[in-house]
Design a protein around this motif. Structure first.
Motif, PDB file in Angstrom:
ATOM      1  N   LEU B 516       0.472  -1.416   0.883  1.00  0.00           N
ATOM      2  CA  LEU B 516      -0.977  -1.157   0.243  1.00  0.00           C
ATOM      3  C   LEU B 516      -0.998  -1.165  -1.229  1.00  0.00           C
ATOM      4  CD1 LEU B 516      -2.252   1.663   2.495  1.00  0.00           C
ATOM      5  CD2 LEU B 516      -2.820  -0.748   2.642  1.00  0.00           C
ATOM      6  N   ARG B 517       0.027  -1.182  -1.780  1.00  0.00           N
ATOM      7  CA  ARG B 517       0.049  -1.218  -3.570  1.00  0.00           C
ATOM      8  C   ARG B 517       0.051  -2.585  -3.522  1.00  0.00           C
ATOM      9  NH1 ARG B 517       5.486   1.929  -4.306  1.00  0.00           N
ATOM     10  NH2 ARG B 517       4.307   3.056  -3.073  1.00  0.00           N
ATOM     11  N   ARG B 518       0.058  -3.277  -2.862  1.00  0.00           N
ATOM     12  CA  ARG B 518      -0.201  -5.007  -3.248  1.00  0.00           C
ATOM     13  C   ARG B 518      -1.136  -5.605  -2.530  1.00  0.00           C
ATOM     14  NH1 ARG B 518       4.546  -6.777  -5.464  1.00  0.00           N
ATOM     15  NH2 ARG B 518       6.106  -5.119  -5.229  1.00  0.00           N
ATOM     16  N   THR B 519      -1.908  -4.472  -1.895  1.00  0.00           N
ATOM     17  CA  THR B 519      -3.430  -4.839  -0.948  1.00  0.00           C
ATOM     18  C   THR B 519      -4.532  -4.950  -2.001  1.00  0.00           C
ATOM     19  OG1 THR B 519      -2.383  -4.076   0.867  1.00  0.00           O
ATOM     20  CG2 THR B 519      -4.740  -4.468   0.818  1.00  0.00           C
ATOM     21  N   TRP B 520      -5.359  -5.990  -1.751  1.00  0.00           N
ATOM     22  CA  TRP B 520      -6.592  -6.328  -2.404  1.00  0.00           C
ATOM     23  C   TRP B 520      -7.701  -6.679  -1.732  1.00  0.00           C
ATOM     24  CZ3 TRP B 520      -3.155 -10.488  -2.500  1.00  0.00           C
ATOM     25  CH2 TRP B 520      -4.001 -11.647  -2.292  1.00  0.00           C
ATOM     26  N   MET B 521      -9.060  -6.279  -2.195  1.00  0.00           N
ATOM     27  CA  MET B 521     -10.248  -6.635  -1.213  1.00  0.00           C
ATOM     28  C   MET B 521     -11.084  -7.500  -2.322  1.00  0.00           C
ATOM     29  SD  MET B 521     -11.018  -2.761  -0.391  1.00  0.00           S
ATOM     30  CE  MET B 521     -12.188  -3.184   0.658  1.00  0.00           C
ATOM     31  N   VAL B 522     -11.821  -8.405  -1.573  1.00  0.00           N
ATOM     32  CA  VAL B 522     -12.980  -8.997  -2.235  1.00  0.00           C
ATOM     33  C   VAL B 522     -14.354  -8.302  -1.601  1.00  0.00           C
ATOM     34  CG1 VAL B 522     -11.820 -11.050  -2.625  1.00  0.00           C
ATOM     35  CG2 VAL B 522     -13.053 -10.907  -0.542  1.00  0.00           C
ATOM     36  N   PRO B 523     -15.340  -8.262  -2.589  1.00  0.00           N
ATOM     37  CA  PRO B 523     -16.432  -7.587  -2.119  1.00  0.00           C
ATOM     38  C   PRO B 523     -17.147  -8.230  -0.856  1.00  0.00           C
ATOM     39  CG  PRO B 523     -16.817  -7.843  -4.440  1.00  0.00           C
ATOM     40  CD  PRO B 523     -15.485  -8.666  -3.978  1.00  0.00           C
ATOM     41  N   ARG B 524     -17.785  -7.648   0.005  1.00  0.00           N
ATOM     42  CA  ARG B 524     -18.112  -8.385   1.138  1.00  0.00           C
ATOM     43  C   ARG B 524     -19.680  -8.744   1.026  1.00  0.00           C
ATOM     44  NH1 ARG B 524     -17.972  -4.633   6.057  1.00  0.00           N
ATOM     45  NH2 ARG B 524     -17.485  -3.073   4.597  1.00  0.00           N
TER      46      ARG B 524
END
Lengths: 298, 524
Positions: B516-524
């Motif tokens: 999870l420390r390498r997880t990222w998200m793009v806004p939906r």
């Protein structure tokens, strides 16, 4: 009651230590004994019970074996959630049960009655956990109207709180709605046969007035009694419903307590539920006086 | 009329349920250009943590939340090898008795104080100290002394060579979290945990949520030198019901869920907004055979059972085809660095099983009791299939089931002939192969005893060279496959599901959400 719960939960195989060790069992037997001593569950039962009762007499429900949190404080934090759920469930039950029951009684033997009876049959046979899942799939997944699960406190946002409580209240209330439909219908039918109804009709009271003022009011006494008793079922139902909808109420607390064999938690939760049940039935008794002025308490 | 109405209503309900199973059309997953900062990841967790003090908990749920707050000296890579964590490097003396760890210099606790060697010494000693009542104290039984000769060096002196030390230090945050001394001494470990991890603890409301925010000081960087983590915030939301949890991710109420039930995997895979990640976990499930009880004290009988079972049928039927993968080797699952090099029981061979039983003096087979627990489905549902499969070879099983709390003590006391059991959460090959099989160990539930095997696994504890260890453990596993202390059935799988706008999360075999420390998200 306290003694019964105290003994019953201890009859369940396993204790807080075996549950703590869980599937892996990487702890030595000596350590297990040490932990039992630490949790105080190695002592004779009468000593443990005496200690619990002494605490109870002082209003102290003890501390959770697993988390060390005071049970009383946790219960008071969770009580409003369960009570809100139970009352919203009751509201659903009455909002559906009374009108449907009245309509069924008025149209006895006709299509509306058959539909209502069908609803009763279905409502009484559908398990609430299954209904809950169906409601989630319909209202959250298909229609996207309501959140599927979770809890927001009313202090944070009342609208979000209500949105999160609608589905749980429906799952809980629909079944009770079926039960109250049946009792409203049969009790109204009985009242319709009484002389005072014939008299009311004879003196020209409008049918609406006959039903609402003369018949329904008299018919409601058995309804209220049954609902008071059904409230126990409702509280029992909150255990499952709170688990499915992730509501932090007493039912979920009790279930977690049972799974972890956390004795003080289970004892406290059952006590709180029993107390709520008793209070509601007291309220039911007081309701008789309102519905029927002939009933007076001295 | 009533019947028709009832049928109609049921039909309607069914249509509703089925209709809901069809995934709504959604936008195809956007291709993310690369990691970006920001966002709140809402995670639907199965259960609450059982306490916030890592050293006092054995719960996977506690681990999965605390591993973002705390670090350990070494980390475990997805294939089960040890890589630097808070320790940048380490060396072992030639006699295997002295382990020296060099710490990173740019590490800070969430309260702003720099990490020093003294914190490491304090943390490990805290676990060892009987007064702490840590269930993990036994992990460090071989440690004699711990010292910090300078602020960035920690020296472990051992009583005897002990290669699994790295596993004890790094396999989970529960067993080796490096904590801030002042917080532990103020008795605040349960209320406000302070670590050196990528996220800082903000708050926890039982049965509702736990919130973590990005620690601006975290030491780890990505391949391009950018500071981790990418996410601003993680919210763990506790959703105990599996179907409700699966619905929550489909509706976007949460962005990530753990423990996707086998029955929901297909529906989630069909949803264009969700991707399911997962696969084998660090565990094994077997027919445990009490090797000391006749007729199972005869190796041929045990071999016959290994040939008679049909693992594929068990996975496909009892586990919905997704709940596990067939065991092709011994207890260490495929994908692990120490997985055995050869497949011995490569097919179901009933004739061979019958032949072996005849040789063992049971030409007409025999009857035996299969004792199972009714508490865990994956340990219960294979029972009837095994009954049918072994019957073909002539072994007639009677099934007896009991609740876990009755079952486990009975099996631990070795008062059974056959049972279905397994363990999980292992990291080091020693975890898999030592206590479960070495002669006389309390956890050797199968009463297995073989001098050659014992020597191999004892050597494995002493030798620190990775390649040499791998060779030794391969030999040990081949020896065990020959002697069949238990019949391996499958390795359970676990699945997580993430929304398609979440990137970089990888499933780890040891049921850790460290990525999870390498997880990222793009806004939906």
């Amino acid at each position: 009651m306290v003694l019964a719960v105290f003994l019953l939960i201890r009859l369940v195989p396993g204790d807080v230590v075996t549950q703590l060790i869980g599937l892996e069992g990487q702890i030595s037997p000596r350590r297990v004994e040490e932990l039992r001593r630490l949790f105080g569950i190695d002592r004779p039962l009468h000593v443990q019970f005496g200690e619990y009762m002494t605490g109870l007499a002082r209003g102290n429900l003890g501390r959770s074996l697993r988390t060390g949190q005071p049970v009383g404080r946790e219960l008071s934090r969770r009580f409003p959630v369960t009570i809100q759920l139970a009352f919203m469930g009751l509201l659903v039950a009455l909002a559906i049960g009374v009108p449907v029951g009245v309509v069924a009684a008025l149209h006895r033997g006709r299509a509306a009655d058959v539909l209502a009876t069908g609803f009763v049959l279905l409502g009484l046979s559908v398990p609430s956990f299954w209904l809950a899942i169906l409601l989630i799939l319909l209202f959250a997944l298909r229609l996207g109207w309501l959140p599927p699960t979770g809890y927001v406190s009313p202090a944070e946002s009342l609208s979000a709180n209500l949105a999160h409580m609608v589905l749980p209240a429906l799952s809980l209330g629909l079944i009770l709605a079926a039960a109250s439909t049946r009792i409203v219908r049969s009790s109204l039918l009985e009242v319709f046969g009484r002389h005072y109804i014939r008299t009311a009709r004879a003196k020209g009271v409008a049918e609406r007035g006959v039903v609402l003022h003369h018949a329904l009011r008299n018919a409601l006494i058995p309804v209220v009694t049954v609902i008071g008793l059904q409230f126990g079922t409702l509280l029992g139902g909150t255990v499952i419903i709170e688990q499915i909808f992730a509501l932090p109420g007493i039912g979920r607390y009790a279930l977690e307590g049972i799974n972890l064999r956390d004795y003080p938690v289970v004892q406290g939760a059952v006590l709180a539920i029993a107390l709520a049940f008793t209070l509601v039935n007291l309220a039911v008794d007081l309701c008789y006086g309102v519905l029927d002025p002939r009933i007076r308490y001295s | 009329m009533r019947k028709i109405l009832l049928a109609l209503a049921l039909g309607l309900a069914l249509a509703l349920a089925l209709g809901a199973g069809v995934a709504p059309l959604g936008p195809a997953a956007a291709q993310a250009p690369g990691p970006r900062y920001g966002g709140t990841l809402r995670i639907g967790m199965q259960t609450d943590p059982v306490g916030l003090d890592p050293h006092l908990s054995t719960a996977t749920a506690s681990k999965n939340m605390l591993e973002h707050i705390y670090d350990t000296l070494v980390f475990v890579s997805p294939e089960g090898r040890f890589i630097p964590g808070l320790a940048e490097s380490w060396t072992t003396s030639a006699d295997g008795l002295t382990w020296t760890f060099r710490l990173r210099r740019n590490v800070k606790f969430h309260n702003g104080r720099a990490l020093v060697a003294d914190d490491v010494v304090y943390s490990i000693n805290r676990i060892r100290n009987p007064a702490t009542r840590s269930p993990w104290a036994g992990n460090y039984a071989e440690v004699d002394t711990l010292t910090a000769p300078d602020p960035y060096t920690v020296v472990f002196r051992l009583k005897k060579p002990f290669a699994p030390l790295l596993a004890k230090l790094g396999s989970s945050v529960l067993q080796g979290a490096i904590v801030a001394r002042e917080v532990a001494e103020r008795d605040e470990m349960q209320s406000s945990p302070v670590g050196t991890g990528p996220f800082r603890f903000v708050g926890y409301t039982p049965q509702q949520r736990m919130t973590l925010v990005r620690s601006g000081d975290y030491w780890e960087t990505d391949a391009t030198g950018r500071r981790l983590p990418y996410l601003d915030r993680i919210e763990f939301i506790f959703l105990p019901d599996a179907v409700a949890r699966a619905t929550a991710i489909r509706t976007g109420t949460v962005d990530f869920i753990e423990y996707v039930p086998s029955s929901e995997v297909r529906a989630l895979r069909a949803d264009p907004n969700v991707s399911v990640v997962g696969g084998p976990s660090a565990n094994f499930r077997s027919i445990y055979i009490n090797n000391a009880v006749a007729p199972f004290n005869n190796v041929r009988v045990r071999q016959a059972m290994a040939w008679a079972v049909n693992r594929k049928e068990i996975v496909d039927t009892a586990l919905f085809g997704v709940g596990g993968i067939e065991a092709t080797g011994f207890v260490i699952p495929p994908g692990n660095y120490y997985h055995v090099s050869k497949v011995v029981y490569d097919k179901t061979d009933v004739d061979r099983a019958k032949r072996l039983l005849s040789e063992a003096g049971h030409p007409n087979g025999f009857e035996a009791e299969l004792y199972v627990t009714s508490t865990y489905d994956f340990l219960r549902t294979p029972a009837e299939l095994l009954q049918a499969q072994l019957a073909r070879a002539g072994i007639r099983l009677r099934i007896r089931a009991a609740d876990w709390s009755v079952y486990l003590p009975t099996v631990a006391a070795k008062q059974y002939a056959l049972t279905i059991l397994g363990t999980s959460g292992q990291v080091d090959p020693d975890d898999y192969l030592y206590s479960n099989f070495v002669t006389g160990d309390r956890r050797n539930f199968v009463n297995f005893s073989d001098a050659q095997y014992d020597k191999l696994v004892n050597d494995g504890q002493v030798i620190t060279n990775e390649a040499q260890r791998r060779r030794i453990y391969d030999q040990a596993q081949l020896r065990a496959l020959e002697l069949v202390p238990m019949v391996l059935l499958f390795h359970s799988t676990t699945f997580e599901a993430v929304r398609r706008n979440v990137f970089g999360f990888e499933h780890q075999m040891n049921q850790s959400y460290l990525t999870l420390r390498r997880t990222w998200m793009v806004p939906r």
